[in-house]
Design a protein around this motif. Structure first.
Motif, PDB file in Angstrom:
ATOM      1  N   GLU A 193       6.872   0.491  12.134  1.00  0.00           N
ATOM      2  CA  GLU A 193       8.317   0.431  12.321  1.00  0.00           C
ATOM      3  C   GLU A 193       8.943  -0.676  11.490  1.00  0.00           C
ATOM      4  O   GLU A 193      10.031  -0.502  10.924  1.00  0.00           O
ATOM      5  N   ALA A 194       8.258  -1.811  11.390  1.00  0.00           N
ATOM      6  CA  ALA A 194       8.792  -2.917  10.592  1.00  0.00           C
ATOM      7  C   ALA A 194       8.858  -2.530   9.115  1.00  0.00           C
ATOM      8  O   ALA A 194       9.867  -2.769   8.433  1.00  0.00           O
ATOM      9  N   VAL A 195       7.789  -1.919   8.615  1.00  0.00           N
ATOM     10  CA  VAL A 195       7.735  -1.539   7.199  1.00  0.00           C
ATOM     11  C   VAL A 195       8.795  -0.489   6.882  1.00  0.00           C
ATOM     12  O   VAL A 195       9.561  -0.617   5.916  1.00  0.00           O
ATOM     13  N   LEU A 196       8.855   0.563   7.686  1.00  0.00           N
ATOM     14  CA  LEU A 196       9.750   1.680   7.390  1.00  0.00           C
ATOM     15  C   LEU A 196      11.219   1.321   7.595  1.00  0.00           C
ATOM     16  O   LEU A 196      12.078   1.735   6.812  1.00  0.00           O
ATOM     17  N   SER A 197      11.514   0.541   8.624  1.00  0.00           N
ATOM     18  CA  SER A 197      12.911   0.147   8.849  1.00  0.00           C
ATOM     19  C   SER A 197      13.385  -0.821   7.776  1.00  0.00           C
ATOM     20  O   SER A 197      14.549  -0.761   7.350  1.00  0.00           O
ATOM     21  N   ILE A 251       0.833  -1.205   0.000  1.00  0.00           N
ATOM     22  CA  ILE A 251       0.000   0.000   0.000  1.00  0.00           C
ATOM     23  C   ILE A 251       0.868   1.255   0.000  1.00  0.00           C
ATOM     24  O   ILE A 251       0.630   2.197  -0.769  1.00  0.00           O
ATOM     25  N   PHE A 252       1.894   1.261   0.848  1.00  0.00           N
ATOM     26  CA  PHE A 252       2.759   2.426   0.926  1.00  0.00           C
ATOM     27  C   PHE A 252       3.494   2.656  -0.390  1.00  0.00           C
ATOM     28  O   PHE A 252       3.625   3.802  -0.850  1.00  0.00           O
ATOM     29  N   ASN A 253       3.955   1.607  -1.019  1.00  0.00           N
ATOM     30  CA  ASN A 253       4.677   1.755  -2.281  1.00  0.00           C
ATOM     31  C   ASN A 253       3.781   2.310  -3.382  1.00  0.00           C
ATOM     32  O   ASN A 253       4.245   3.051  -4.254  1.00  0.00           O
ATOM     33  N   LEU A 254       2.499   1.990  -3.328  1.00  0.00           N
ATOM     34  CA  LEU A 254       1.557   2.559  -4.304  1.00  0.00           C
ATOM     35  C   LEU A 254       1.430   4.068  -4.097  1.00  0.00           C
ATOM     36  O   LEU A 254       1.463   4.847  -5.059  1.00  0.00           O
ATOM     37  N   ASP A 255       1.284   4.486  -2.852  1.00  0.00           N
ATOM     38  CA  ASP A 255       1.184   5.921  -2.569  1.00  0.00           C
ATOM     39  C   ASP A 255       2.512   6.624  -2.822  1.00  0.00           C
ATOM     40  O   ASP A 255       2.532   7.787  -3.244  1.00  0.00           O
ATOM     41  N   ARG A 256       3.583   5.934  -2.584  1.00  0.00           N
ATOM     42  CA  ARG A 256       4.907   6.504  -2.859  1.00  0.00           C
ATOM     43  C   ARG A 256       5.096   6.732  -4.354  1.00  0.00           C
ATOM     44  O   ARG A 256       5.585   7.786  -4.781  1.00  0.00           O
TER      45      ARG A 256
END
Length: 394
Positions: free
Chosen positions: A273-277, A166-171
């Motif tokens: 934290e797991a995703v971002l790290s 999901i984050f990579n799509l928004d990124r």
């Protein structure tokens, strides 16, 4: 512009205390300094590890006095109240409550008068009601009965792999936007002043999701931080064209991410934290993200739920800052309810030491702007920001 008028004083002693606070602030005394934050962080660490169970916290106020502060996880503070909305950034305790100059002058965060504690720029607290919080700007969608049935089967939060996708799509959406293209062009146009940046410090960007609903304001702020790290690394001397060619010849990425990515937000969940790290960012607990700031940092501080502008002004002179556009009635020094208000010192710093670059409106970042530190005349020494005791002017 003068600060808002004071409410009726709770005791005859209040007026001279307010004037003393105002005088020290106008003289440039750093209310938040590195020694103070390090001391408080150490005491929280000792408490969390069972080594500070029966002793009060000792916090230095702006007069240099050590003030004893007893805290109890089962009892609300008899003196202070956290007047902010809870955005999940105080799920448990103890946590640091930073007092803006506005709060210190108007005593709106004090339940009762205490002459000694009135001079404290921060206090350590436990949540008054654990778990009672809400989140703004959560992306919500209409649900159907089938969705409700599926929701009853799915876990209550995203798995890290789901949230990463999901984050990579928004990124990707951010990096393809015209707003990012404009920002990138402005950064490249000022590369002579940005090429020595060694870290991107992003403060209070928010949790990427609340339950199984993503927050596009948070994901877009994080996407901004990621893109800054990439663009600024490309400008860095360690990524010269020769070095980029050598890396490509060795079948490596042409740009080495030499600029660190530093994140701090007490609202982060374990999944955040797991995703971002895993994506190369460094996660710091409060106040260590503030302590990572230096004069070669690029700070992202957009609509933070703490007086970050005033903390930044005390601790460092970052090479660049992205923050909300100054609107007096929204985040100016006379706005009562703003959690990250400006101040006379913040305004003076930005006006005298930085050049303003207006950025384009983005629906998930809103009205933001870029401040780039002005070049100093040759031979002029840099300033030493708030490194020592709060009783010593810097």
């Amino acid at each position: 512009m003068s600060l808002r008028p004071l409410p009726d004083p709770p005791s005859p002693e209040w007026a001279p205390i307010v004037e003393s606070i105002r005088k020290q602030y106008n003289e440039g005394l750093p209310f938040f300094n590195r020694a103070l934050l390090q001391r408080v962080a150490l005491q929280i660490h000792l408490y969390e590890n069972g080594m500070l169970t029966n002793k009060p916290y000792a916090i230095e106020n702006i007069r240099g006095d050590l003030v004893s502060l007893d805290i109890d996880p089962d009892t609300e503070s008899p003196v202070f109240k956290d007047v902010r909305c809870n955005h999940g950034d105080r799920k448990n305790g103890p946590y640091i409550y930073y007092r803006s100059i506005q709060s210190m002058l108007t005593h709106r965060d004090m339940k009762q008068f205490d002459a000694e504690k009135a001079f404290l720029p921060l206090v350590v607290m436990f949540p008054s009601a654990a778990g009672r919080c809400h989140a703004h700007h959560v992306h919500e969608s209409r649900s159907t009965s089938a969705d409700d049935l599926q929701a009853s089967i799915l876990p209550t939060t995203f798995y890290p792999s789901e949230l990463t996708t999901i984050f990579n799509l928004d990124r990707r959406a951010w990096e393809q936007s015209e707003q990012y293209a404009y920002l990138k062009g402005q950064l490249e146009a000022h590369s002579d002043r940005l090429s020595q940046i060694d870290s991107v410090v992003a403060l209070g960007c928010g949790s990427l999701a609340h339950g199984r609903a993503r927050c596009q304001f948070a994901t877009t702020q994080h996407a901004l931080a990621f893109s800054l790290r990439k663009v600024l690394s490309r400008m860095h001397p360690e990524n010269s064209r020769v070095r980029q060619s050598l890396r490509q010849a060795r079948k490596k990425e042409p740009v080495d991410l030499v600029v660190r990515g530093v994140l701090q937000d007490p609202a982060y969940t374990e999944v955040d934290e797991a995703v971002l790290s895993d994506m190369g960012m460094e996660i710091y607990k409060d106040p260590f993200g503030f302590l990572e700031m230096n004069d070669n940092s690029f700070v992202v501080s957009i609509d933070v739920n703490t007086p970050a502008q005033q903390i930044i002004e005390n601790l460092a002179r970052p090479a660049a800052i992205i923050r909300m556009t100054h609107v007096e009635e929204l985040n100016g020094e006379n706005v009562a309810q703003c959690t990250d208000p400006s101040s006379s010192r913040v305004n003076k710093m930005l006006l005298e030491e930085y050049d303003l670059v207006k950025l384009r409106y983005h629906e998930h970042l809103r009205h933001i702007c870029l401040y780039i530190k002005k070049q100093k005349p040759e031979g002029k020494a840099g300033s030493n920001r708030a490194s020592g005791s709060s009783s010593t002017k810097n």
